[in-house]
Design an enzyme around this catalytic site. Structure first.
Site, mmCIF file in Angstrom:
data_model
loop_
_atom_site.group_PDB
_atom_site.id
_atom_site.type_symbol
_atom_site.label_atom_id
_atom_site.label_comp_id
_atom_site.label_asym_id
_atom_site.label_seq_id
_atom_site.Cartn_x
_atom_site.Cartn_y
_atom_site.Cartn_z
ATOM 1 N N HIS B 13 0.763 -1.345 -0.055
ATOM 2 C CA HIS B 13 -0.065 0.086 0.020
ATOM 3 C C HIS B 13 0.964 1.202 0.055
ATOM 4 C CE1 HIS B 13 -0.297 1.411 4.373
ATOM 5 N NE2 HIS B 13 0.742 0.890 4.271
ATOM 6 N N CYS B 32 5.686 6.719 4.233
ATOM 7 C CA CYS B 32 4.622 5.871 3.930
ATOM 8 C C CYS B 32 3.804 6.491 2.699
ATOM 9 C CB CYS B 32 3.526 5.933 5.040
ATOM 10 S SG CYS B 32 4.095 5.516 6.609
ATOM 11 N N HIS B 38 4.997 0.607 -0.345
ATOM 12 C CA HIS B 38 5.753 -0.463 0.582
ATOM 13 C C HIS B 38 4.728 -1.696 1.018
ATOM 14 C CE1 HIS B 38 3.751 2.373 3.308
ATOM 15 N NE2 HIS B 38 3.845 1.551 4.077
ATOM 16 N N HIS B 40 3.291 -4.631 4.220
ATOM 17 C CA HIS B 40 3.044 -5.088 5.554
ATOM 18 C C HIS B 40 2.629 -6.619 5.558
ATOM 19 C CE1 HIS B 40 4.011 -1.156 7.234
ATOM 20 N NE2 HIS B 40 2.946 -0.762 6.505
ATOM 21 N N ASP B 78 -4.824 -10.298 0.457
ATOM 22 C CA ASP B 78 -3.547 -11.240 0.719
ATOM 23 C C ASP B 78 -2.998 -11.071 -0.948
ATOM 24 O OD1 ASP B 78 -1.504 -12.681 1.943
ATOM 25 O OD2 ASP B 78 -2.145 -14.285 0.943
ATOM 26 N N HIS B 79 -1.602 -10.604 -0.692
ATOM 27 C CA HIS B 79 -0.722 -10.516 -2.017
ATOM 28 C C HIS B 79 -1.453 -9.739 -2.866
ATOM 29 C CE1 HIS B 79 1.519 -13.910 0.034
ATOM 30 N NE2 HIS B 79 2.294 -13.381 -0.936
ATOM 31 N N GLU B 123 -0.637 -3.657 12.038
ATOM 32 C CA GLU B 123 0.046 -3.172 10.649
ATOM 33 C C GLU B 123 1.612 -3.477 10.947
ATOM 34 O OE1 GLU B 123 -0.894 0.597 7.972
ATOM 35 O OE2 GLU B 123 0.631 1.065 9.331
#
Lengths: 134, 134, 134, 134, 134, 134
Positions: B13, B32, B38, B40, B78-79, B123
């Protein structure tokens, strides 16, 4: 919405009630009253509760919250002796309960008034306290 | 009685407010807001509160809750890139607060109405949010 | 004597072999090859092995080791896209194995020659790699 | 086959080299040299390596290993000041490296000679040492 | 290069040496010998060591390793009684050491021969074993 | 002020509703109904909420709370089969919800009446329940 930030500090302390004899302190606090101190890696979660700012998507910018935590609490307490080095514990027995209370009072002055503040503090992985100001 | 189920998802994100300049986004969101994203390892606890069914001894069968979490949230997120791949974040800045809110809204439609739903989202190991629908 | 220091960085990446078609990349790397990237909270332990300095009682001052880790690796990788933002991954698929190898090579130039360097990297809580330079 | 047992102790200490001035100690050890001490929740894994006893299926009975760890190390160090209360640190700077070495020496006398002993010690969640006797 | 994959299984067991009386089993294994069984959340890291494939950047595709772990070990052991339900423990006392050995033997047949296999198994957060095939 | 104490116990159990057929139990509880049992490392946080004693700085002495937890719950449940060995589960299906309820009822008789008691129980790292007496 609640947001929390985890920070740590490593301090020495002993449990000791002023005005009680050493024998009485030992009886009540046991090995935690060792006169030469012991210490802990304290883990502190600082939580604030309030509305999400529609522009930023934040309750509070965690960079700002982190700065408050460090300035008000962890930079003061880290690598210090809570009984000897921290004026806020003058006359206050540094139990986990009282450490959470002192941290709450130091930070509550700096947190915007519309946000509710809660401190969760681990003294060890097995001993935890939580304080919300009352 | 409350029951919670922990699931994870790994997403990219960036924090970015549409309508703000890149400079303004950088000023507010710092690193950010990196334009190339980047990511998480998000850890999400989904909690439901309600009475225990006297036949099963369950508030809700965690196999069913796990299925709802996966179908509604983790299989989608996810992914993936939250900004680019997930329609629910169209026009919504994917802060931890807003991710928890979107997850809550996706799941609340599927959770029986007599159960109170709460989302707790990590996060990072240091940044946490919690949302209960208001 | 071995000493280790744990640091973290949060990055986006995708698994992608240059020269392979998108279909081939998808077949081999599955969801890890999502073109819009995903991301992880990487946890990296940097270990050095060598004799204890009799004056300091240290193998290496962990303040110095931390500084090397941050300057050489985590300040570069954190809140970045490993595929797009980090020149060291030019032409290198950023699998956990290759991230550990790149980190090892960046740091080995800065660690005193008499110390053996090992990198242990968690991509998720379930996926781990370890690299010692061969 | 290796078996490991995790135990903890909570101690105060300061890093301090006898014979150096306070200024020199402060320069080298920084805040770790605070004269009033600080402290840690130490986590210690004690590993022994050797053959499995075909009768019991054990390398060593972990109840026995736990008793050795407690008698030789954690009962001595827990809720104590390593610099002031523990004769084994007389003239020895209680760095994590030296604590692991002292613990290794205390336990190696009690572990059967055919078993190889290794100590892994966490001073914080980020600082770790490992010692196998050389 | 080493890569590890963490998986879990939840099983009942008791420590019991066939041919010994109940009194002898109780004397040696204590509460672990409770005739009605007790149980654990076992955490198993499966490590393989070998060269990195230059095409994929993998030592082994962790999706494949995960499938081997599940087919050979965790699908068999999870939600089972190791003494009663698992033929591999016929006549073998299910200590952590022996569980790691059985898991190693089940998986070593399926891991490519050029890779070295190691099992690290947590029976509790305090009791750990590690086995590499000898 | 709330204080919590973490303790663990390792038990076998199966999910099973008396009066239902084996087929019905299997249909509802799946692999958790395995007739030969399975098991878990249960992690239990016991929380009490109340005022801080101004003399001691404690809500409750955690040494006393630990003793209550061990005498009333963990010494009884640890290394036992919840279905077969614990009279309190006679006719009660030992789901995580019911274990938390039984633990709450056992301890609430021993906790001073002015303190509010809450139990948080992890059956696995992913499955959690919380109970406060209603």
């Amino acid at each position: 919405m609640k947001v929390g930030r985890r920070e740590t500090f490593n301090s020495a302390h002993r449990l000791y009630k002023e005005g009680w004899s050493d024998a009485k302190n030992l009886e009540v606090f046991g090995k935690c009253s060792n006169p030469n101190y012991h210490g802990h890696n304290y883990v502190m979660e600082t939580w604030v509760e309030g509305p999400v700012n529609p522009d930023t998507g934040y309750v509070i910018d965690l960079k700002i919250l982190k700065q408050i935590i460090r300035t008000e609490v962890t930079d003061k307490f880290d690598h210090r002796n809570l009984n000897l080095d921290i004026p806020e514990f003058e006359g206050i027995n540094p139990t986990a309960e009282n450490i959470a209370k002192v941290a709450w009072e130091l930070m509550s002055k700096k947190i915007p008034a519309h946000l509710k503040l809660t401190i969760r503090l681990w003294e060890t992985e097995n001993n935890i306290v939580e304080y919300s100001g009352n």
